[in-house]
Write an enzyme that holds these catalytic residues in place. Structure first.
Site, short mmCIF file in Angstrom:
data_model
loop_
_atom_site.label_atom_id
_atom_site.label_comp_id
_atom_site.label_asym_id
_atom_site.label_seq_id
_atom_site.Cartn_x
_atom_site.Cartn_y
_atom_site.Cartn_z
CB SER A 7 -0.93 -0.03 1.22
OG SER A 7 -1.91 0.98 1.10
CG ASN A 8 -0.49 4.65 -1.23
OD1 ASN A 8 -1.16 5.40 -0.52
ND2 ASN A 8 -1.01 4.06 -2.30
NE ARG A 9 4.26 8.57 4.76
CZ ARG A 9 4.92 9.73 4.73
NH1 ARG A 9 5.88 9.90 3.84
NH2 ARG A 9 4.61 10.69 5.54
CB ALA A 22 -2.72 7.35 -2.99
#
Ligand code: CTP
Length: 190
Positions: free
Chosen positions: A22-24, A89
């Site tokens: 995943s991402n932030r 995102a």
């Protein structure tokens, strides 16, 4: 009423039953936009990746995990929207072979990744093929350098009406912040 479809948050791309890529992204930007659109009287559909946030009760919220599921949720609804704001995102890759069992610790591990579909670019193509100027398509760009050039590139490549650029390298704005500072690039700025 005006109908606004907003995507928010990250996507989770599974590796095995207990792990994901995943991402932030926190989802704060997309949820704030949904809240604002509700307050202005719009009919809001919020397509949300996994976040820790409460969606606005007046919005219809569709929860998804992966980029592929987000794409399906958006493409099922895109023609009803007056505006589509892609604040999510979206992960650019997914794991080619999701392990059915939890991967055990061992030596070095290589994960093969495959590209995810670009939902916003797909919307740009679909709209172009439809010959219509609706829905208005707005994308986001999280950049660390060459902000405006990168945003202009995305606007043209994805065939959308505006790109909202964030500088995620600055302290105090960007990921998981309650504040942001953006530049909005539209076709007249290219
Ligand atoms: N986006 C999308 N589907 C993807 C990736 C991104 O719809 N698979 C959308 C995002 O929601 C955002 C915009 O496209 O609105 C920005 O995408 P970004 O990942 O920054 O663009 P890329 O062209 O993939 O550029 P980069 O090389 O910076 O990742």
């Amino acid at each position: 009423p005006i109908s606004v479809l907003i995507t928010a948050g990250p996507t989770h791309e599974p590796i095995d039953p207990v792990r994901y890529l995943s991402n932030r992204s926190s989802g704060k930007m997309g949820y704030a936009l949904a809240e604002a659109a509700v307050r202005r009287g719009a009919k809001v559909v919020l397509v949300s990746g996994p976040t820790a946030l409460q969606p606005p009760p007046a919005a219809e919220t569709v929860f998804v995990q992966t980029a592929q599921k987000m794409r399906t949720a958006v493409l099922d609804r895109w023609e009803q929207a007056t505006f589509i704001i892609m604040a999510a995102a979206v992960a650019d890759y997914h794991v080619a072979q999701i392990s059915e069992q939890k991967i055990k610790r061992g030596g070095p591990l290589t994960l093969q990744l495959e590209s995810n579909p670009d939902i916003l670019a797909d919307l740009g193509s679909l709209r172009e093929a439809s010959g219509k100027s609706s829905p208005v398509l707005i994308g986001f760009a999280a950049e660390t350098e060459n902000l405006l050039d990168n945003a202009r590139g995305k606007l043209t490549r994805k065939r959308v009406d505006a790109i909202v650029v964030n500088d995620v390298s600055l302290a105090g704005i960007g990921f998981d912040s309650d504040r942001n500072e953006v530049t909005i690039i539209t076709a007249t700025d290219v």
